[in-house]
Design an enzyme around this catalytic site. Sequence first.
Site, PDB file in Angstrom:
ATOM      1  N   CYS A   1      -1.950   9.698   2.807  1.00  0.00           N
ATOM      2  CA  CYS A   1      -1.593   9.091   1.512  1.00  0.00           C
ATOM      3  C   CYS A   1      -2.610   9.432   0.431  1.00  0.00           C
ATOM      4  CB  CYS A   1      -1.477   7.581   1.658  1.00  0.00           C
ATOM      5  SG  CYS A   1      -3.008   6.820   2.211  1.00  0.00           S
TER       6      CYS A   1
ATOM      7  N   GLU B   1       0.887  -1.181   0.000  1.00  0.00           N
ATOM      8  CA  GLU B   1       0.000   0.000   0.000  1.00  0.00           C
ATOM      9  C   GLU B   1       0.911   1.213   0.000  1.00  0.00           C
ATOM     10  OE1 GLU B   1      -3.314   0.026  -0.153  1.00  0.00           O
ATOM     11  OE2 GLU B   1      -3.532  -2.148  -0.094  1.00  0.00           O
TER      12      GLU B   1
HETATM   13  P1  NAD Z   1       8.191   4.448   5.062  1.00  0.00           P
HETATM   14  O1  NAD Z   1       8.120   3.697   3.799  1.00  0.00           O
HETATM   15  O2  NAD Z   1       9.376   5.318   5.338  1.00  0.00           O
HETATM   16  O3  NAD Z   1       8.075   3.484   6.350  1.00  0.00           O
HETATM   17  C1  NAD Z   1       7.048   2.530   6.535  1.00  0.00           C
HETATM   18  C2  NAD Z   1       7.538   1.403   7.415  1.00  0.00           C
HETATM   19  O4  NAD Z   1       8.674   0.805   6.798  1.00  0.00           O
HETATM   20  C3  NAD Z   1       7.950   1.793   8.827  1.00  0.00           C
HETATM   21  O5  NAD Z   1       7.399   0.831   9.734  1.00  0.00           O
HETATM   22  C4  NAD Z   1       9.465   1.711   8.810  1.00  0.00           C
HETATM   23  O6  NAD Z   1      10.019   1.277  10.039  1.00  0.00           O
HETATM   24  C5  NAD Z   1       9.738   0.692   7.733  1.00  0.00           C
HETATM   25  N1  NAD Z   1      10.982   0.985   7.011  1.00  0.00           N
HETATM   26  C6  NAD Z   1      11.496   2.220   6.730  1.00  0.00           C
HETATM   27  N2  NAD Z   1      12.658   2.106   6.048  1.00  0.00           N
HETATM   28  C7  NAD Z   1      12.868   0.769   5.879  1.00  0.00           C
HETATM   29  C8  NAD Z   1      13.906   0.008   5.239  1.00  0.00           C
HETATM   30  N3  NAD Z   1      14.945   0.603   4.659  1.00  0.00           N
HETATM   31  N4  NAD Z   1      13.803  -1.342   5.263  1.00  0.00           N
HETATM   32  C9  NAD Z   1      12.762  -1.948   5.857  1.00  0.00           C
HETATM   33  N5  NAD Z   1      11.762  -1.287   6.483  1.00  0.00           N
HETATM   34  C10 NAD Z   1      11.812   0.057   6.500  1.00  0.00           C
HETATM   35  O7  NAD Z   1       6.848   5.264   5.037  1.00  0.00           O
HETATM   36  P2  NAD Z   1       6.412   6.382   6.003  1.00  0.00           P
HETATM   37  O8  NAD Z   1       7.319   7.565   5.840  1.00  0.00           O
HETATM   38  O9  NAD Z   1       6.218   5.821   7.385  1.00  0.00           O
HETATM   39  O10 NAD Z   1       4.947   6.737   5.400  1.00  0.00           O
HETATM   40  C11 NAD Z   1       4.785   7.632   4.358  1.00  0.00           C
HETATM   41  C12 NAD Z   1       4.514   6.965   3.041  1.00  0.00           C
HETATM   42  O11 NAD Z   1       3.528   5.964   3.173  1.00  0.00           O
HETATM   43  C13 NAD Z   1       3.970   7.914   1.985  1.00  0.00           C
HETATM   44  O12 NAD Z   1       4.590   7.676   0.750  1.00  0.00           O
HETATM   45  C14 NAD Z   1       2.494   7.572   1.922  1.00  0.00           C
HETATM   46  O13 NAD Z   1       1.872   7.883   0.694  1.00  0.00           O
HETATM   47  C15 NAD Z   1       2.517   6.122   2.171  1.00  0.00           C
HETATM   48  N6  NAD Z   1       1.227   5.698   2.720  1.00  0.00           N
HETATM   49  C16 NAD Z   1       0.430   4.908   1.970  1.00  0.00           C
HETATM   50  C17 NAD Z   1      -0.817   4.527   2.470  1.00  0.00           C
HETATM   51  C18 NAD Z   1      -1.763   3.644   1.696  1.00  0.00           C
HETATM   52  O14 NAD Z   1      -2.745   3.224   2.279  1.00  0.00           O
HETATM   53  N7  NAD Z   1      -1.513   3.348   0.446  1.00  0.00           N
HETATM   54  C19 NAD Z   1      -1.203   4.955   3.738  1.00  0.00           C
HETATM   55  C20 NAD Z   1      -0.351   5.753   4.465  1.00  0.00           C
HETATM   56  C21 NAD Z   1       0.875   6.109   3.961  1.00  0.00           C
END
Ligand code: NAD
Length: 456
Positions: free
Chosen positions: A242, A208
Amino acid sequence: MSAIPTLIQRQRTFFNTGNTYPVTFRIEQLKHLKQAILKHQHAIAAAAKADLGRPEFEAYFEMGVMAELNLALKRLKKWVKPKRVAPQVEHLPATAWIQPEPLGVILVIAPWNYPFQLMISPLIGTIAAGNCTILKPSELAPKTSQVITTLIKETFDSNYVAVVEGGVKTSQQLLAEKFDHIFFTGGPQVGRIVMAAAAEHLTPITLELGGKSPCIVDVGVRLDYTAKRIAWGKFINAGQTCLAPDYLVVDRRIKSDLIKHLQQAIHAFFGEDPVQSPDFARIVNDRHFFRLQNLLSTETPVIGGQTIPEERYIAPTVIDRVSWDSPIMEDEIFGPILPVLQYDDIDEAISQIKIKPKPLAFYLFSNNPQIQDKVLHSSSSGTICFNDTVLQFGAWNLPFGGVGTSGIGKYHGQASFDTFSNQKSVLKRHIWPDLPMRYPPYRGKLGLLKKFLGMG
Ligand code: NAD
């Protein structure tokens, strides 16, 4: 053996007992989850305030998952039912059906922006489908992570549902292991990392992700309501949503009026000085604050534009005269900055939008059924919402998810149940009669086979 592999092994052992399979067990667990959310609701709201400066009212939006939980409780007995399929004539006498079965041990990784909802909503689906689950909340919403841990520990045995708190390292340790499904919500960059890790074990995934969700405003709509709905969807959680409309594409004839109405809506929502408003959130951390401030540095806002680094405050901001190749049009903004582009010809606007990666959401404000139809059929996005913003997330009967770079797979309501189930195909034949046609020796049978296949 370290803690994570041991935990996964314990969950796998529990799953293999078959205890999670009966629908009565699943319903019981969903009821426990419901009670736990009711019990911890104030702590959940307080955590959202501490993590994101989120107003209590918006924290309760996150608890909108209660509606999804109630839907699962109401419909689960129907969802688990085998679905009969007509057997083909050459298989007769036989019966055929699709039997949903649980997958096993599921990993759910959540982001920080709606840290409670985006953890609990997939959990409702994994429980409903009869799985064990490991939850990894976001380290960037630490208070919510703690509340989720407390709530889950109090409610479930860790052999069934467990939380593993931590940051990138923990996430990578989890991803190194074999799961039966990985459900990830976050940005496309980390989505690629998750997909690569899952490929090592051929683990199925749901991603997502995000993207730049466009919002077209056509002539003829009531601009006061339109502006309110856009400003609400854009500025809740300070734009860190998002599904927020990322940018506006407005018919040139109504653009300046729409901007005036946006100004009025912002004023009505957050007052003269939004920094004083208890209803306007803050940017989650310095990295995101400075990323957004940098985006603003080359622009001249027509509304807002003020920033306070110590508070990580960015005012609700509107930028006019943006072109398709402006830097702000490159990546998802994920903050309270709304660029406005204009069009003379809606086909041209749609073509420009289609040059960009497919978004999670597409918004159109229009009363014109032909324009609505045109956008519906000539654009691609995970979701589309006419004449409103963001609300499609809470339409639990609709599958939710992206397409292309905005995501892979769908969830919510029955779509979650389907995602976390194996749709097992079952063909049940009778041992008799046993026609000799398919068995060797084949001599003299080809003509009949061709006739049967419509090839001769
Ligand atoms: P992110 O991708 O930075 O992090 C999400 C999760 O991934 C966290 O739990 C984090 O600990 C983990 N993570 C981060 N870096 C990692 C790595 N290198 N390896 C493994 N795991 C890792 O996202 P964010 O900044 O927390 O959220 C923002 C993003 O999420 C935006 O792009 C937004 O559009 C998207 N989002 C999508 C939805 C949806 O329903 N489609 C909902 C909310 C947010």
